[in-house]
Design a protein around this motif. Structure first.
Motif, PDB file in Angstrom:
ATOM      1  N   ILE A  19       0.538  -0.895  -0.223  1.00 39.12           N
ATOM      2  CA  ILE A  19      -0.143   0.145  -0.028  1.00 39.12           C
ATOM      3  C   ILE A  19       0.641   1.339   0.048  1.00 39.12           C
ATOM      4  O   ILE A  19       0.631   1.898  -1.137  1.00 39.12           O
ATOM      5  CB  ILE A  19      -1.041   0.187   1.135  1.00 39.12           C
ATOM      6  CG1 ILE A  19      -2.237  -1.151   1.232  1.00 39.12           C
ATOM      7  CG2 ILE A  19      -2.032   1.564   1.267  1.00 39.12           C
ATOM      8  CD1 ILE A  19      -2.749  -1.566   2.191  1.00 39.12           C
ATOM      9  N   ARG A  20       2.081   1.256   0.792  1.00 40.87           N
ATOM     10  CA  ARG A  20       2.849   2.032   0.657  1.00 40.87           C
ATOM     11  C   ARG A  20       3.882   2.570  -0.692  1.00 40.87           C
ATOM     12  O   ARG A  20       3.935   3.880  -1.062  1.00 40.87           O
ATOM     13  CB  ARG A  20       4.039   2.532   1.864  1.00 40.87           C
ATOM     14  CG  ARG A  20       2.998   2.447   3.428  1.00 40.87           C
ATOM     15  CD  ARG A  20       4.247   2.358   4.568  1.00 40.87           C
ATOM     16  NE  ARG A  20       3.751   2.577   5.969  1.00 40.87           N
ATOM     17  CZ  ARG A  20       4.592   2.661   7.061  1.00 40.87           C
ATOM     18  NH1 ARG A  20       5.631   1.614   6.700  1.00 40.87           N
ATOM     19  NH2 ARG A  20       3.277   2.796   7.557  1.00 40.87           N
ATOM     20  N   ASN A  48      11.011   7.198  -0.068  1.00 33.57           N
ATOM     21  CA  ASN A  48      10.248   7.539   1.519  1.00 33.57           C
ATOM     22  C   ASN A  48      10.802   7.599   2.288  1.00 33.57           C
ATOM     23  O   ASN A  48      10.896   6.373   2.165  1.00 33.57           O
ATOM     24  CB  ASN A  48       8.554   8.102   1.447  1.00 33.57           C
ATOM     25  CG  ASN A  48       7.905   7.318   1.423  1.00 33.57           C
ATOM     26  OD1 ASN A  48       7.732   6.208   1.924  1.00 33.57           O
ATOM     27  ND2 ASN A  48       7.286   6.882  -0.292  1.00 33.57           N
ATOM     28  N   ALA A  49      10.417   8.279   3.528  1.00 29.03           N
ATOM     29  CA  ALA A  49      10.467   7.071   5.043  1.00 29.03           C
ATOM     30  C   ALA A  49       9.831   5.977   5.430  1.00 29.03           C
ATOM     31  O   ALA A  49      10.548   4.854   6.251  1.00 29.03           O
ATOM     32  CB  ALA A  49      10.870   8.702   5.619  1.00 29.03           C
ATOM     33  N   SER A  96       8.986  -0.009   6.359  1.00 29.80           N
ATOM     34  CA  SER A  96       8.334  -0.903   5.762  1.00 29.80           C
ATOM     35  C   SER A  96       9.635  -2.020   5.797  1.00 29.80           C
ATOM     36  O   SER A  96       9.242  -3.409   6.327  1.00 29.80           O
ATOM     37  CB  SER A  96       7.715  -1.269   4.913  1.00 29.80           C
ATOM     38  OG  SER A  96       5.972  -0.533   5.520  1.00 29.80           O
ATOM     39  N   LEU A  97      10.251  -1.322   5.255  1.00 27.82           N
ATOM     40  CA  LEU A  97      11.704  -2.786   4.772  1.00 27.82           C
ATOM     41  C   LEU A  97      12.211  -2.886   6.114  1.00 27.82           C
ATOM     42  O   LEU A  97      12.398  -4.388   5.683  1.00 27.82           O
ATOM     43  CB  LEU A  97      12.897  -2.197   4.021  1.00 27.82           C
ATOM     44  CG  LEU A  97      11.821  -1.629   2.335  1.00 27.82           C
ATOM     45  CD1 LEU A  97      13.302  -0.591   1.703  1.00 27.82           C
ATOM     46  CD2 LEU A  97      11.267  -2.740   1.789  1.00 27.82           C
ATOM     47  N   TYR A 107      16.609  10.085   3.576  1.00 31.08           N
ATOM     48  CA  TYR A 107      15.584  10.443   4.128  1.00 31.08           C
ATOM     49  C   TYR A 107      15.205  11.235   4.973  1.00 31.08           C
ATOM     50  O   TYR A 107      14.485  12.460   5.889  1.00 31.08           O
ATOM     51  CB  TYR A 107      14.514  10.480   3.619  1.00 31.08           C
ATOM     52  CG  TYR A 107      14.651  10.349   1.771  1.00 31.08           C
ATOM     53  CD1 TYR A 107      13.906  11.474   1.328  1.00 31.08           C
ATOM     54  CD2 TYR A 107      14.118   9.134   1.392  1.00 31.08           C
ATOM     55  CE1 TYR A 107      14.085  10.479  -0.022  1.00 31.08           C
ATOM     56  CE2 TYR A 107      14.607   8.677  -0.208  1.00 31.08           C
ATOM     57  CZ  TYR A 107      13.928   9.877  -0.655  1.00 31.08           C
ATOM     58  OH  TYR A 107      13.565   9.661  -1.735  1.00 31.08           O
ATOM     59  N   VAL A 108      15.731  10.556   6.611  1.00 32.54           N
ATOM     60  CA  VAL A 108      15.953  10.653   7.835  1.00 32.54           C
ATOM     61  C   VAL A 108      17.576  11.545   8.294  1.00 32.54           C
ATOM     62  O   VAL A 108      17.319  12.214   9.321  1.00 32.54           O
ATOM     63  CB  VAL A 108      15.584   9.875   8.630  1.00 32.54           C
ATOM     64  CG1 VAL A 108      15.217  10.018   9.906  1.00 32.54           C
ATOM     65  CG2 VAL A 108      14.178   8.633   8.005  1.00 32.54           C
ATOM     66  N   GLY A 109      18.661  11.230   7.621  1.00 34.52           N
ATOM     67  CA  GLY A 109      19.428  11.445   8.170  1.00 34.52           C
ATOM     68  C   GLY A 109      20.829  10.404   8.855  1.00 34.52           C
ATOM     69  O   GLY A 109      19.897   9.522   8.752  1.00 34.52           O
TER      70      GLY A 109
END
Length: 541
Positions: free
Chosen positions: A1-2, A10-11, A16-17, A47-49
């Motif tokens: 779905i994501r 995306n983060a 999910s991974l 995307y997060v750091g």
């Protein structure tokens, strides 16, 4: 779905991974988990750091996957990165930092660097114990429950351990009383009636109260007496030197004055020397009267013996008697303590199972016990496994997979120490717990059956060993593939045990005597073989 709604870049998709990779780790599929975690790490770094809590969690999971798949260098790199990030963000004394340290220690173990693994494992255990105490303290202070419900109740293990210790204590006291009673009876039956030995009542109180203080006091008194004797001997030697010096001084002079001075000085020196010897003798006699009532050294001195030597020998014999009896009683206590394995309770472990980190602390102690067992330090291995088993029994119960794992390691520990009877007891307890908690068709149950079969084989119980090996083989065949080399080895072991169980030899079992063929007397004569051939041919004709 994501993936459909948000895309792959995306983060949220990275989270999910990460979760899918964790699921594969729990299913013991490290290679598949490594692929998902590598993708999650790349997305989170972008995307997060690179130095965030989410990225450090993925690095930790990826390090575990690499370690389980055999890539230990990459695993160590990822785990160290995770620890540095968590230490910088949360501090060294944080539960996440402790988790990273613990995994670093496990990688050292897989590398075979057992000594290097001790430092991170001990540090992780220290952090977890401190955090467990703080968590429990905070929960008790902020709790809205009735204070009566928060009181720590006595657990079943604590009551069992206390009961066994009381029984062992009574047994030790009984053996000590019997021993001292026998020693006292031997003292009464002595023909010489010597009373130099200390009284048995005082010996009993001293031995039960502690031999160290008594021996130390006796040693101090002996040392003081020796110093006084040495000072007296030095003074006598000093007077002797004075006499010789005065005599030499008198000899140097010449004439009538020299002869008169020599006579006066020699008489003065002899008088001083005689007075000093008399004073020393009187002092020794007084000490002798105080020690043994006027007998002993005075009698020896009158017979020409040396009082100093006799006193030292007597003190040495008394010390030897005390030391010998102390060693015998300590040996009795050790023998009775070794009859049963000494378990610990929660008060000695100093870990409150009401804290949220108690199970994790038990894991750290379990791993430390395994490391010390591989290093050959069985005393420390038992120390940590005993504490791990205590926490797991109180937290999960005696029929849990965690407690069964500890009992399994206890069995291996005693087997390595060649104590097969105790090893058999622990393997049976482990099998009972694992069958109830994990099931009859679980690989952990099969591992315990294999160990149990090997111990039974060494004890000579081959029939029962074949039963457990067959059971383990059936479980392994249901779990693993048919081409697994472990299964091949197990089939060979089971075949050997089956053959040994059906083998029957009445001679080995002691049911009959072996038949021994003996040579006849004429076989030793010259030409015996030729005559036998001729006889055989004649019979054929």
């Amino acid at each position: 779905i994501r993936e459909q709604r948000l895309g792959k870049s995306n983060a949220a998709y990275a989270a999910s991974l990460h979760q899918i990779g964790q699921a594969h780790l729990h299913l013991h599929l490290p290679d598949e988990a490594r692929l998902y975690l590598q993708g999650a790490l790349a997305l989170r770094e972008k995307y997060v750091g690179k130095h965030t809590a989410q990225t450090s969690a993925t690095k930790l999971a990826l390090g575990i996957a690499c370690a389980n798949s055999g890539d230990l260098d990459t695993a160590m790199t990822r785990l160290k990165q995770s620890y540095k990030d968590r230490e910088r963000m949360f501090g060294a004394y944080h539960v996440l930092s402790a988790d990273s340290l613990h995994q670093v220690g496990l990688v050292f173990i897989k590398r075979g660097q057992l000594t290097d693994a001790l430092a991170p494992l001990h540090q992780a255990l220290t952090i977890r114990m401190r955090l467990n105490e703080g968590d429990l303290r905070q929960r008790l202070e902020d709790s809205d429950e009735d204070p009566k419900d928060l009181v720590k109740k006595d657990c079943g293990r604590t009551r069992r351990v206390q009961k066994r210790r009381d029984a062992r204590k009574r047994k030790i006291e009984k053996r000590k009383r019997e021993f001292l009673k026998g020693q006292s009876q031997q003292g009464k039956d002595r023909p010489d009636g010597n009373t130099d030995k200390p009284s048995r009542g005082g010996l009993l109180s001293g031995l039960l109260g502690g031999f160290t203080s008594k021996l130390q006091k006796s040693a101090e008194q002996d040392q003081k007496a020796d110093l006084e004797e040495e000072e007296a001997e030095d003074s006598v030697e000093g007077d002797t030197d004075i006499m010789e010096a005065l005599g030499n001084f008198a000899v140097v002079k010449t004439g009538s004055d020299a002869a008169g001075d020599a006579a006066k000085l020699n008489s003065l020196a002899n008088g001083r020397l005689k007075e000093r010897k008399q004073r020393v003798k009187m002092g020794d006699d007084e000490k002798t009267k105080q020690n043994d009532g006027g007998t002993g050294e005075a009698l020896a001195f009158s017979r020409g013996g040396d009082p100093t030597t006799n006193k030292k020998n007597k003190r040495k014999s008394k010390q030897d008697a005390l030391s010998e009896e102390a060693e015998l009683l300590a040996k009795i206590e050790r023998e009775l303590s070794d009859d049963e394995d000494s378990e610990v309770n929660l008060e000695e472990v100093r870990v409150d199972t009401r804290g949220c980190l108690a199970p994790t602390i038990a894991v750290s102690m379990h791993v430390l016990g395994d490391v010390y067992m591989e290093l050959g330090d069985y005393k420390k291995a038992k120390y940590w496994h005993d504490r791990s088993g205590c926490i797991r029994e109180e937290t999960f119960g005696a029929l849990s997979a965690e407690f069964g794992s500890t009992m399994h390691q206890f069995g291996i520990l005693h087997r390595k120490q060649a104590n097969l009877s105790k090893s058999l007891v622990y393997f049976r307890r482990a099998l009972q717990a694992r069958e109830k908690a994990c099931g009859y068709n679980h690989e952990a149950t099969a591992n315990t059956c294999i160990e149990l079969a090997e111990v039974l084989q060494k004890l000579g119980q081959k029939d029962e060993a074949g039963i457990f090996m067959k059971k383990a083989l059936a479980i392994k065949e249901a779990v693993r593939s048919g081409e697994d080399p472990v299964l091949q080895q197990m089939r060979e072991k089971w075949a050997g045990l089956s053959a040994a169980s059906i083998q029957y030899d009445p001679v080995l079992d002691g049911e009959s005597l072996p038949h021994v063929a003996r040579r006849s007397a004429e076989s030793y004569l010259h030409g015996s073989k030729a005559r036998k051939e001729e006889i055989r041919r004649n019979e054929i004709r």
